[in-house]
Write a protein that holds these residues in place. Structure first.
Motif, PDB file in Angstrom:
ATOM      1  N   SER A 168      19.650  -8.571   0.659  1.00 33.30           N
ATOM      2  CA  SER A 168      20.267  -8.005  -0.528  1.00 33.30           C
ATOM      3  C   SER A 168      19.312  -7.030  -1.191  1.00 33.30           C
ATOM      4  N   ALA A 169      19.828  -6.192  -2.105  1.00 36.51           N
ATOM      5  CA  ALA A 169      18.980  -5.208  -2.778  1.00 36.51           C
ATOM      6  C   ALA A 169      17.878  -5.893  -3.572  1.00 36.51           C
ATOM      7  N   SER A 170      18.227  -6.991  -4.266  1.00 35.82           N
ATOM      8  CA  SER A 170      17.203  -7.688  -5.049  1.00 35.82           C
ATOM      9  C   SER A 170      16.151  -8.300  -4.144  1.00 35.82           C
ATOM     10  N   ALA A 171      16.559  -8.831  -2.995  1.00 37.33           N
ATOM     11  CA  ALA A 171      15.593  -9.406  -2.060  1.00 37.33           C
ATOM     12  C   ALA A 171      14.673  -8.335  -1.512  1.00 37.33           C
ATOM     13  N   ARG A 172      15.247  -7.146  -1.236  1.00 37.43           N
ATOM     14  CA  ARG A 172      14.412  -6.064  -0.713  1.00 37.43           C
ATOM     15  C   ARG A 172      13.364  -5.658  -1.730  1.00 37.43           C
ATOM     16  N   ARG A 173      13.748  -5.638  -3.024  1.00 40.92           N
ATOM     17  CA  ARG A 173      12.775  -5.256  -4.045  1.00 40.92           C
ATOM     18  C   ARG A 173      11.660  -6.277  -4.131  1.00 40.92           C
ATOM     19  N   ARG A 174      12.004  -7.575  -3.930  1.00 41.40           N
ATOM     20  CA  ARG A 174      10.957  -8.600  -3.981  1.00 41.40           C
ATOM     21  C   ARG A 174      10.021  -8.474  -2.792  1.00 41.40           C
ATOM     22  N   MET A 175      10.560  -8.147  -1.628  1.00 43.93           N
ATOM     23  CA  MET A 175       9.752  -8.105  -0.409  1.00 43.93           C
ATOM     24  C   MET A 175       8.908  -6.841  -0.329  1.00 43.93           C
ATOM     25  N   THR A 176       9.443  -5.702  -0.810  1.00 47.21           N
ATOM     26  CA  THR A 176       8.720  -4.444  -0.709  1.00 47.21           C
ATOM     27  C   THR A 176       8.746  -3.746  -2.057  1.00 47.21           C
ATOM     28  N   PRO A 177       7.950  -4.242  -3.040  1.00 54.27           N
ATOM     29  CA  PRO A 177       7.981  -3.665  -4.381  1.00 54.27           C
ATOM     30  C   PRO A 177       7.569  -2.196  -4.369  1.00 54.27           C
ATOM     31  N   THR A 178       8.162  -1.427  -5.265  1.00 48.98           N
ATOM     32  CA  THR A 178       7.869  -0.006  -5.360  1.00 48.98           C
ATOM     33  C   THR A 178       6.888   0.234  -6.495  1.00 48.98           C
ATOM     34  N   THR A 179       5.937   1.096  -6.273  1.00 47.56           N
ATOM     35  CA  THR A 179       4.965   1.430  -7.304  1.00 47.56           C
ATOM     36  C   THR A 179       4.971   2.932  -7.518  1.00 47.56           C
ATOM     37  N   ASN A 180       4.507   3.374  -8.653  1.00 50.15           N
ATOM     38  CA  ASN A 180       4.380   4.802  -8.904  1.00 50.15           C
ATOM     39  C   ASN A 180       3.314   5.385  -7.997  1.00 50.15           C
ATOM     40  N   ALA A 181       3.544   6.586  -7.485  1.00 48.06           N
ATOM     41  CA  ALA A 181       2.611   7.186  -6.527  1.00 48.06           C
ATOM     42  C   ALA A 181       1.287   7.586  -7.159  1.00 48.06           C
ATOM     43  N   SER A 182       1.141   7.388  -8.465  1.00 46.62           N
ATOM     44  CA  SER A 182      -0.135   7.698  -9.096  1.00 46.62           C
ATOM     45  C   SER A 182      -1.209   6.704  -8.700  1.00 46.62           C
ATOM     46  N   ARG A 183      -0.838   5.589  -8.126  1.00 52.80           N
ATOM     47  CA  ARG A 183      -1.826   4.648  -7.600  1.00 52.80           C
ATOM     48  C   ARG A 183      -1.433   4.265  -6.181  1.00 52.80           C
ATOM     49  N   ASP A 213     -10.337   9.468  13.725  1.00 53.47           N
ATOM     50  CA  ASP A 213     -11.482  10.369  13.831  1.00 53.47           C
ATOM     51  C   ASP A 213     -12.686   9.796  13.100  1.00 53.47           C
ATOM     52  N   PRO A 214     -13.757   9.412  13.814  1.00 52.47           N
ATOM     53  CA  PRO A 214     -14.932   8.851  13.135  1.00 52.47           C
ATOM     54  C   PRO A 214     -15.668   9.867  12.273  1.00 52.47           C
ATOM     55  N   PHE A 215     -15.358  11.165  12.428  1.00 56.42           N
ATOM     56  CA  PHE A 215     -16.020  12.201  11.645  1.00 56.42           C
ATOM     57  C   PHE A 215     -15.259  12.545  10.366  1.00 56.42           C
ATOM     58  N   ASP A 216     -14.048  12.041  10.202  1.00 54.86           N
ATOM     59  CA  ASP A 216     -13.274  12.374   9.016  1.00 54.86           C
ATOM     60  C   ASP A 216     -13.989  11.903   7.753  1.00 54.86           C
ATOM     61  N   ASP A 217     -13.843  12.683   6.691  1.00 53.11           N
ATOM     62  CA  ASP A 217     -14.420  12.318   5.405  1.00 53.11           C
ATOM     63  C   ASP A 217     -13.637  11.138   4.820  1.00 53.11           C
ATOM     64  N   GLU A 218     -14.352  10.057   4.532  1.00 56.80           N
ATOM     65  CA  GLU A 218     -13.690   8.846   4.066  1.00 56.80           C
ATOM     66  C   GLU A 218     -12.954   9.068   2.755  1.00 56.80           C
ATOM     67  N   GLY A 219     -13.594   9.787   1.844  1.00 56.12           N
ATOM     68  CA  GLY A 219     -12.949  10.055   0.567  1.00 56.12           C
ATOM     69  C   GLY A 219     -11.670  10.858   0.724  1.00 56.12           C
ATOM     70  N   ALA A 220     -11.693  11.841   1.637  1.00 57.49           N
ATOM     71  CA  ALA A 220     -10.491  12.658   1.864  1.00 57.49           C
ATOM     72  C   ALA A 220      -9.357  11.817   2.433  1.00 57.49           C
ATOM     73  N   LEU A 221      -9.681  10.900   3.338  1.00 56.98           N
ATOM     74  CA  LEU A 221      -8.643  10.030   3.894  1.00 56.98           C
ATOM     75  C   LEU A 221      -7.990   9.187   2.800  1.00 56.98           C
ATOM     76  N   LEU A 222      -8.802   8.718   1.864  1.00 57.62           N
ATOM     77  CA  LEU A 222      -8.258   7.886   0.790  1.00 57.62           C
ATOM     78  C   LEU A 222      -7.433   8.725  -0.182  1.00 57.62           C
ATOM     79  N   ARG A 223      -7.886   9.936  -0.461  1.00 62.31           N
ATOM     80  CA  ARG A 223      -7.131  10.788  -1.388  1.00 62.31           C
ATOM     81  C   ARG A 223      -5.794  11.232  -0.794  1.00 62.31           C
ATOM     82  N   ARG A 224      -5.761  11.406   0.521  1.00 58.43           N
ATOM     83  CA  ARG A 224      -4.549  11.911   1.171  1.00 58.43           C
ATOM     84  C   ARG A 224      -3.615  10.778   1.603  1.00 58.43           C
ATOM     85  N   TRP A 225      -3.727   9.604   1.011  1.00 56.75           N
ATOM     86  CA  TRP A 225      -2.966   8.451   1.476  1.00 56.75           C
ATOM     87  C   TRP A 225      -1.453   8.696   1.548  1.00 56.75           C
ATOM     88  N   PRO A 226      -0.850   9.559   0.680  1.00 60.17           N
ATOM     89  CA  PRO A 226       0.598   9.777   0.847  1.00 60.17           C
ATOM     90  C   PRO A 226       0.967  10.327   2.220  1.00 60.17           C
TER      91      PRO A 226
END
Length: 354
Positions: free
Chosen positions: A6-21, A82-95
């Motif tokens: 159900s829609a309510s069950a889906r919200r409990r299983m996969t909660p949505t958060t604002n993309a700011s975090r 890629d072991p050479f990728d910048d770790e900070g960039a990977l975290l910033r580009r998470w979307p």
């Protein structure tokens, strides 16, 4: 078939958060794509392991659980490869990573499988998804290295050097065997770490090598060579593994089997949290049991996993010569200390390993 929640069950299983975090593993975020807001969900389970360890077999087994779903295209994502990728960039580009996992309507949570994460930017993965279950498939490292060598041989990436090449204080002698990528102009460039990072990025391979001349693991640049035909001889593997070593301290072709070192990179010296170790032999003999352990660790109902899972059928089964006893002894000697470190790190027995 997956039961529809159900829609309510889906919200409990996969909660949505604002993309700011950054959402937690298994949670969803709303992202604006082409002026539309869409929901994407980060995976709760990530399957890792060096190439030819058996990660595809585990993904095959996990896909039988009704509460788990793989990214829609069913391919390796390679975001952290890629072991050479910048770790900070990977975290910033998470979307960009999250967009691989569009929200589902059946309540299932995602898993993904990319073998090269073990040799890639595993620390960035652990930081982005600290609550994700990491399922690492470990295969006896000598057998794994030989299997990977033959895999690259079949793909035309194993060459024999036809004349000596000097690189600063290093010399790659005639007859040496290396694994590399063929670039524009017909050159073959071999550097183990860069070869690993280029998997999944075939269009940018030339650029990867152009930007990495000054790295700690400078590549061999080979102009005169012959490509070895599959199956490669066992003697070619011996030359590949032991006769073309990089400078002391640099990445070698055998380092992908130093599992303790690779896992410690992700956790600052210890074992990564929420790690599930799957032995390749156990996975081959009892895939359902292995998959149930991973599902339970991820907080899913292990009983929902079928008790019998059809054997994983790879697209092809390579047949190649057996290793000589002398090469096998050298591999055992090479991996004895790393294997002992792995036993201490994970508290596992590793039967049949040196």
């Amino acid at each position: 078939a997956r039961a529809t929640a159900s829609a309510s069950a889906r919200r409990r299983m996969t909660p949505t958060t604002n993309a700011s975090r950054v959402p937690a593993a298994g949670e969803c975020a709303e992202l604006r794509i082409a002026k539309k807001r869409q929901r994407y969900c980060l995976p709760r389970v990530v399957v890792i392991g060096a190439m030819r360890a058996g990660t595809s077999a585990l993904a095959h087994a996990l896909s039988r659980h009704p509460g788990l779903a793989r990214n829609p295209d069913g391919r390796e994502v390679h975001y952290f490869s890629d072991p050479f990728d910048d770790e900070g960039a990977l975290l910033r580009r998470w979307p960009a990573y999250a967009m691989k996992f569009p929200a589902r309507d059946d309540g299932a949570v995602y898993f993904e499988k990319t073998a090269q994460y073990l040799t890639g930017s595993l620390r960035a993965l652990a930081r982005l998804l600290p609550r994700a279950t990491l399922a690492v498939v470990l295969r006896e490292p000598g057998a794994r290295a030989y299997s990977e060598f033959q895999h690259h041989c079949r793909s035309g990436r194993v060459v024999e050097v036809r004349s000596s090449h000097a690189f600063g204080n290093r010399t790659l002698k005639r007859g040496a065997v290396v694994r590399g990528d063929r670039l524009k102009g017909g050159r073959v460039v071999a550097a183990a770490a860069t070869c690993y990072s280029s998997r999944g990025r075939r269009r940018s391979t030339d650029r990867l090598y152009e930007t990495r001349d000054d790295d700690a693991n400078p590549p061999w640049r080979v102009r005169f060579f012959r490509t070895l035909a599959f199956p490669c001889a066992a003697s070619s593997f011996r030359a590949f593994a032991f006769d073309a070593e990089p400078p002391s301290g640099a990445w070698s072709e055998l380092e992908a089997g130093n599992y303790a070192m690779l896992l410690r990179r992700a956790a600052g010296g210890g074992a990564p949290p929420r790690l599930v170790v799957v032995d390749a032999d156990e996975l081959r003999e009892a895939p359902a049991a292995s998959a149930k352990r991973v599902a339970a660790a991820a907080g899913l109902d292990a009983a929902a996993m079928p008790s019998a899972i059809p054997p994983y059928a790879p697209s092809r089964r390579d047949v190649y010569p057996a290793l000589s006893s002398s090469t096998r002894r050298r591999l055992d000697a090479y991996y004895r200390k790393p294997n002992d470190e792995l036993r201490r790190l994970l508290g596992v027995e590793l039967r049949g390993w040196s």
